[in-house]
Write an enzyme that holds these catalytic residues in place. Structure first.
Site, PDB file in Angstrom:
ATOM      1  N   GLY A   1     -82.784 -56.370  74.956  1.00 42.24           N
ATOM      2  CA  GLY A   1     -82.065 -57.645  75.063  1.00 42.24           C
ATOM      3  C   GLY A   1     -81.136 -57.646  76.272  1.00 42.24           C
ATOM      4  NE  ARG A   2     -77.529 -53.435  75.060  1.00 42.61           N
ATOM      5  CZ  ARG A   2     -77.175 -52.280  74.526  1.00 42.61           C
ATOM      6  NH1 ARG A   2     -76.148 -51.622  75.007  1.00 42.61           N
ATOM      7  NH2 ARG A   2     -77.859 -51.779  73.519  1.00 42.61           N
TER       8      ARG A   2
ATOM      9  CG  ASP B   1     -80.974 -49.074  72.321  1.00 49.44           C
ATOM     10  OD1 ASP B   1     -81.400 -48.366  73.248  1.00 49.44           O
ATOM     11  OD2 ASP B   1     -79.828 -49.000  71.876  1.00 49.44           O
ATOM     12  N   GLY B   2     -81.844 -51.739  74.133  1.00 50.97           N
ATOM     13  CA  GLY B   2     -81.451 -52.196  75.464  1.00 50.97           C
ATOM     14  C   GLY B   2     -82.391 -53.270  75.991  1.00 50.97           C
TER      15      GLY B   2
ATOM     16  NE  ARG C   1     -73.904 -47.846  67.907  1.00 46.86           N
ATOM     17  CZ  ARG C   1     -74.778 -48.799  67.601  1.00 46.86           C
ATOM     18  NH1 ARG C   1     -75.248 -48.912  66.379  1.00 46.86           N
ATOM     19  NH2 ARG C   1     -75.195 -49.647  68.534  1.00 46.86           N
ATOM     20  CG  LEU C   2     -78.639 -40.365  64.771  1.00 46.37           C
ATOM     21  CD1 LEU C   2     -78.593 -39.403  63.598  1.00 46.37           C
ATOM     22  CD2 LEU C   2     -79.907 -40.109  65.595  1.00 46.37           C
TER      23      LEU C   2
ATOM     24  CG  ASN D   1     -84.583 -54.207  64.250  1.00 43.75           C
ATOM     25  OD1 ASN D   1     -85.298 -53.322  64.709  1.00 43.75           O
ATOM     26  ND2 ASN D   1     -83.316 -54.331  64.624  1.00 43.75           N
TER      27      ASN D   1
ATOM     28  CB  SER E   1     -84.354 -50.675  62.185  1.00 47.83           C
ATOM     29  OG  SER E   1     -83.619 -51.874  62.318  1.00 47.83           O
TER      30      SER E   1
ATOM     31  CG  HIS F   1     -87.856 -57.598  72.173  1.00 50.97           C
ATOM     32  ND1 HIS F   1     -87.055 -56.508  72.019  1.00 50.97           N
ATOM     33  CD2 HIS F   1     -87.215 -58.630  71.546  1.00 50.97           C
ATOM     34  CE1 HIS F   1     -85.974 -56.839  71.317  1.00 50.97           C
ATOM     35  NE2 HIS F   1     -86.055 -58.128  71.029  1.00 50.97           N
TER      36      HIS F   1
HETATM   37  C1  FPP Z   1     -84.293 -53.049  70.508  1.00 51.58           C
HETATM   38  O1  FPP Z   1     -83.729 -53.695  71.646  1.00 51.58           O
HETATM   39  C2  FPP Z   1     -85.735 -53.339  70.354  1.00 51.58           C
HETATM   40  C3  FPP Z   1     -86.289 -53.875  69.234  1.00 51.58           C
HETATM   41  C4  FPP Z   1     -85.495 -54.205  68.043  1.00 51.58           C
HETATM   42  C5  FPP Z   1     -87.737 -54.165  69.115  1.00 51.58           C
HETATM   43  C6  FPP Z   1     -88.685 -53.337  69.956  1.00 51.58           C
HETATM   44  C7  FPP Z   1     -90.077 -53.517  69.497  1.00 51.58           C
HETATM   45  C8  FPP Z   1     -91.104 -53.940  70.263  1.00 51.58           C
HETATM   46  C9  FPP Z   1     -90.940 -54.230  71.704  1.00 51.58           C
HETATM   47  C10 FPP Z   1     -92.447 -54.144  69.605  1.00 51.58           C
HETATM   48  C11 FPP Z   1     -93.541 -53.351  70.236  1.00 51.58           C
HETATM   49  C12 FPP Z   1     -93.463 -51.939  69.837  1.00 51.58           C
HETATM   50  C13 FPP Z   1     -94.170 -50.921  70.418  1.00 51.58           C
HETATM   51  C14 FPP Z   1     -94.115 -49.567  69.864  1.00 51.58           C
HETATM   52  C15 FPP Z   1     -94.976 -51.085  71.617  1.00 51.58           C
HETATM   53  P1  FPP Z   1     -82.487 -54.613  71.416  1.00 51.58           P
HETATM   54  O2  FPP Z   1     -82.966 -55.984  71.097  1.00 51.58           O
HETATM   55  O3  FPP Z   1     -81.608 -53.996  70.375  1.00 51.58           O
HETATM   56  O4  FPP Z   1     -81.782 -54.640  72.790  1.00 51.58           O
HETATM   57  P2  FPP Z   1     -80.194 -54.718  72.971  1.00 51.58           P
HETATM   58  O5  FPP Z   1     -79.700 -53.418  72.416  1.00 51.58           O
HETATM   59  O6  FPP Z   1     -80.001 -54.836  74.453  1.00 51.58           O
HETATM   60  O7  FPP Z   1     -79.722 -55.926  72.224  1.00 51.58           O
END
Ligand code: FPP
Length: 217
Positions: A31-32, A28-29, A202-203, A76, A73, A45
């Site tokens: 987007g940020r 995660d992170g 958080r999990l 998502n 998830s 991503h």
């Molecule tokens: C969470 O960041 C990330 C995701 C929901 C998607 C991640 C999946 C990929 C990049 C696809 C490729 C996968 C692999 C295994 C190579 P977020 O959007 O929640 O970021 P944020 O917490 O800053 O909003």
């Protein structure tokens, strides 16, 4: 203790006598990360996927037994369609590239989660990836796609109930270890570390059975 040269040619210390067996990462992170740079979330991503390639290779090189990544998830799907499509395309790219690299990599790849709602070509790539790496004896990489810890437990309970109804499982013999045998991670050790790079504690419905407070950092 030994020095291990990382991909970027930096020297890092790795204590090979005390390696965790299983590391799980909640990706995660992204987007940020993108927002901070004035980029669209999808660019975050893409950077996350790229970073994960480095992490997976590194973990394999130092001799980790199991690496699990939470890529998508069950929650998502609620994201904007454009973002879901971009994530699925990154997953497709990753799978296609991995299939090319699998010949030289000693990584056994497995997918955890409910594949049913995924695009048929992605499901095929997953099957191909699992079949072509089933004999590898290096690191096992679990990629969690359309995964939710609660869903995993429901899936396990349904299977147990069905086996009990058929007389193949004695309810009195259901123990914690036995429940673990019905999870997507059956036969694997629970994670020693769960890492969440954004810094949140958080999990988020990730490996809820396989985790306990001690293993969350
Ligand atoms: C969470 O960041 C990330 C995701 C929901 C998607 C991640 C999946 C990929 C990049 C696809 C490729 C996968 C692999 C295994 C190579 P977020 O959007 O929640 O970021 P944020 O917490 O800053 O909003």
């Amino acid at each position: 203790m030994a020095f291990f040269k990382s991909k970027e040619d930096r020297q890092v210390q790795v204590d090979f006598d005390h390696l965790p067996r299983h590391i799980a990462i909640i990706m995660d992170g992204n987007g940020r990360w993108a927002k901070k740079r004035g980029l669209p979330r999808t660019a975050g991503h893409a950077a996350g996927a790229e970073n994960f390639r480095t992490i997976a290779t590194y973990c394999k090189d130092i001799g980790l037994d199991y690496l699990t990544v939470y890529a998508f998830s069950t929650e998502n799907w609620a994201r904007p369609q454009e973002e879901v499509d971009a994530i699925m395309n990154l997953l497709r790219d990753y799978l296609k590239e991995s299939l090319r690299d699998f010949k030289k990599e000693n990584i056994r790849t497995r997918f955890i989660g409910d594949r049913g709602p995924l695009a048929p070509d992605i499901q095929e790539l997953m099957e191909e990836a699992e079949a072509s790496t089933a004999h590898k004896d290096g690191m096992t990489l679990n990629i969690a796609v359309n995964y939710g810890g609660r869903h995993e437990l429901v899936h396990a309970m349904r299977r147990m109930a069905s086996e009990a109804a058929q007389g193949r499982l004695n309810p009195d013999e259901i123990t914690e270890d036995r429940v673990s045998d019905y999870l997507y991670t059956a036969g694997q050790p629970d994670p020693d570390l769960i890492l969440r790079p954004s810094g949140e504690y958080r999990l988020s419905n990730f490996m809820i059975w396989q985790s306990d407070r001690k293993s969350v950092v």
